[in-house]
Design an enzyme around this catalytic site. Structure first.
Site, PDB file in Angstrom:
ATOM      1  N   ALA A  24      37.670 -15.787  -6.482  1.00 15.73           N
ATOM      2  CA  ALA A  24      38.974 -15.268  -6.897  1.00 15.73           C
ATOM      3  C   ALA A  24      40.012 -16.357  -7.119  1.00 15.73           C
ATOM      4  O   ALA A  24      40.909 -16.217  -7.951  1.00 15.73           O
ATOM      5  CB  ALA A  24      39.482 -14.269  -5.860  1.00 15.73           C
ATOM      6  N   HIS A 119      29.350  -9.694  -9.697  1.00  8.77           N
ATOM      7  CA  HIS A 119      29.920  -8.397  -9.338  1.00  8.77           C
ATOM      8  C   HIS A 119      30.321  -7.563 -10.551  1.00  8.77           C
ATOM      9  O   HIS A 119      31.023  -6.564 -10.409  1.00  8.77           O
ATOM     10  CB  HIS A 119      31.127  -8.602  -8.411  1.00  8.77           C
ATOM     11  CG  HIS A 119      30.765  -9.275  -7.124  1.00  8.77           C
ATOM     12  ND1 HIS A 119      31.589 -10.190  -6.496  1.00  8.77           N
ATOM     13  CD2 HIS A 119      29.656  -9.178  -6.350  1.00  8.77           C
ATOM     14  CE1 HIS A 119      31.003 -10.628  -5.391  1.00  8.77           C
ATOM     15  NE2 HIS A 119      29.832 -10.024  -5.280  1.00  8.77           N
ATOM     16  N   CYS A 150      33.235   9.231 -21.920  1.00  7.60           N
ATOM     17  CA  CYS A 150      32.359   8.510 -22.841  1.00  7.60           C
ATOM     18  C   CYS A 150      32.608   8.969 -24.272  1.00  7.60           C
ATOM     19  O   CYS A 150      32.619  10.170 -24.552  1.00  7.60           O
ATOM     20  CB  CYS A 150      30.907   8.755 -22.449  1.00  7.60           C
ATOM     21  SG  CYS A 150      29.697   8.036 -23.581  1.00  7.60           S
ATOM     22  N   THR A 191      36.657 -19.925  -3.657  1.00 10.85           N
ATOM     23  CA  THR A 191      35.976 -18.905  -2.881  1.00 10.85           C
ATOM     24  C   THR A 191      35.947 -19.299  -1.418  1.00 10.85           C
ATOM     25  O   THR A 191      35.721 -20.462  -1.077  1.00 10.85           O
ATOM     26  CB  THR A 191      34.533 -18.660  -3.375  1.00 10.85           C
ATOM     27  OG1 THR A 191      33.859 -17.764  -2.476  1.00 10.85           O
ATOM     28  CG2 THR A 191      33.745 -19.952  -3.483  1.00 10.85           C
TER      29      THR A 191
END
Length: 249
Positions: A24, A119, A150, A191
């Site tokens: 991050a 992720h 959708c 991190t």
């Protein structure tokens, strides 16, 4: 240039294989809060704990509440100097791959191609019915319903990310492990190395130079050949300037 920048630039220039592994802290200079920093998502006060909101159980039971949270915190941002530098290094043949814990998609937007998103990516949506994948901007909502539908089958869509309670994609993990295991220089940036299984990937590195770029100490500091505490984007701006000056890119 300071000694750390010069050393890192030299290693990148001389390394036959460099891989970047980021978290991050790589995107904070783009305006995205990190996860466990003082002002990060993890420590923000909220009625429902973040781990609960980001769990697959919560999403399945309360999709409206999840999407209300998503639309509250989501905002498009631009790649910063670190993202752009990594894309430029790849184009120059100096960066083999980027492995990222982030879901913001900024590495792709900056132009990197060899990106392994552990992720997932919240700029992509996947249909819970037919499996169609579509950019976030192509999803549709009906009559104020916060849950996107959708465009193909009208089923609910979800962000293409790994939620709490779900396993990481095995193919992505294997590709990331392979890249890290082949690297002669591994740059780990932004991190805290406390989120597993992603944090355990650096254990596959056996190359020449391990570089840690993080504002606070990590469990891997004792094994690092170089530790940089300065902001990631600022450091890469300086590294790129030195590489250009030396004619390495």
């Amino acid at each position: 240039m300071n000694d750390d920048v010069s050393t890192l630039a030299e290693w990148i220039a001389d390394s036959p294989s460099t891989v970047f592994f980021g978290g991050a802290g790589v995107s904070t200079e783009s305006g995205i809060p990190d996860f466990r920093g003082a002002n990060g998502f993890y420590f923000q006060e909220r009625e429902i704990p973040l781990e609960t909101v980001l769990s697959i159980d919560f999403f399945t039971k309360h999709p409206e509440a999840y999407w209300e949270w998503f639309h509250e915190i989501y905002r498009p941002v631009e790649p910063n100097g670190a993202h752009k530098a990594l894309a430029s290094l790849e184009a120059a043949g100096r960066m083999d791959a980027v492995v990222t814990q982030n879901i913001d998609g900024l590495h792709h937007r900056a132009g990197s191609r060899a990106v392994w998103e552990l992720h997932g990516n919240w700029e992509r949506l996947v249909c819970t019915g037919c499996g169609m994948v579509a950019p976030l901007g192509e999803a549709v909502t009906v009559d104020g319903d916060p849950v996107p539908a959708c465009p193909s089958c009208a089923s609910q869509m979800r962000p293409d990310i790994v939620m709490y309670g779900e396993s990481l994609d095995q193919g992505v993990i294997e590709a990331a492990v392979s890249a890290i295991a082949r690297a002669s220089t591994l740059i780990v940036a932004g991190t805290s190395l406390v989120v597993y299984p992603a944090a355990g990937l650096i254990n596959y590195f056996s190359g020449d130079h391990l570089v840690l770029m993080n504002a606070t100490p990590t469990s891997a500091d004792a094994h690092a050949d170089l530790i940089v505490r300065d902001p990631v984007a600022r450091t890469f701006d300086q590294v790129m300037a030195e590489l250009r000056e030396e004619g390495a890119i």
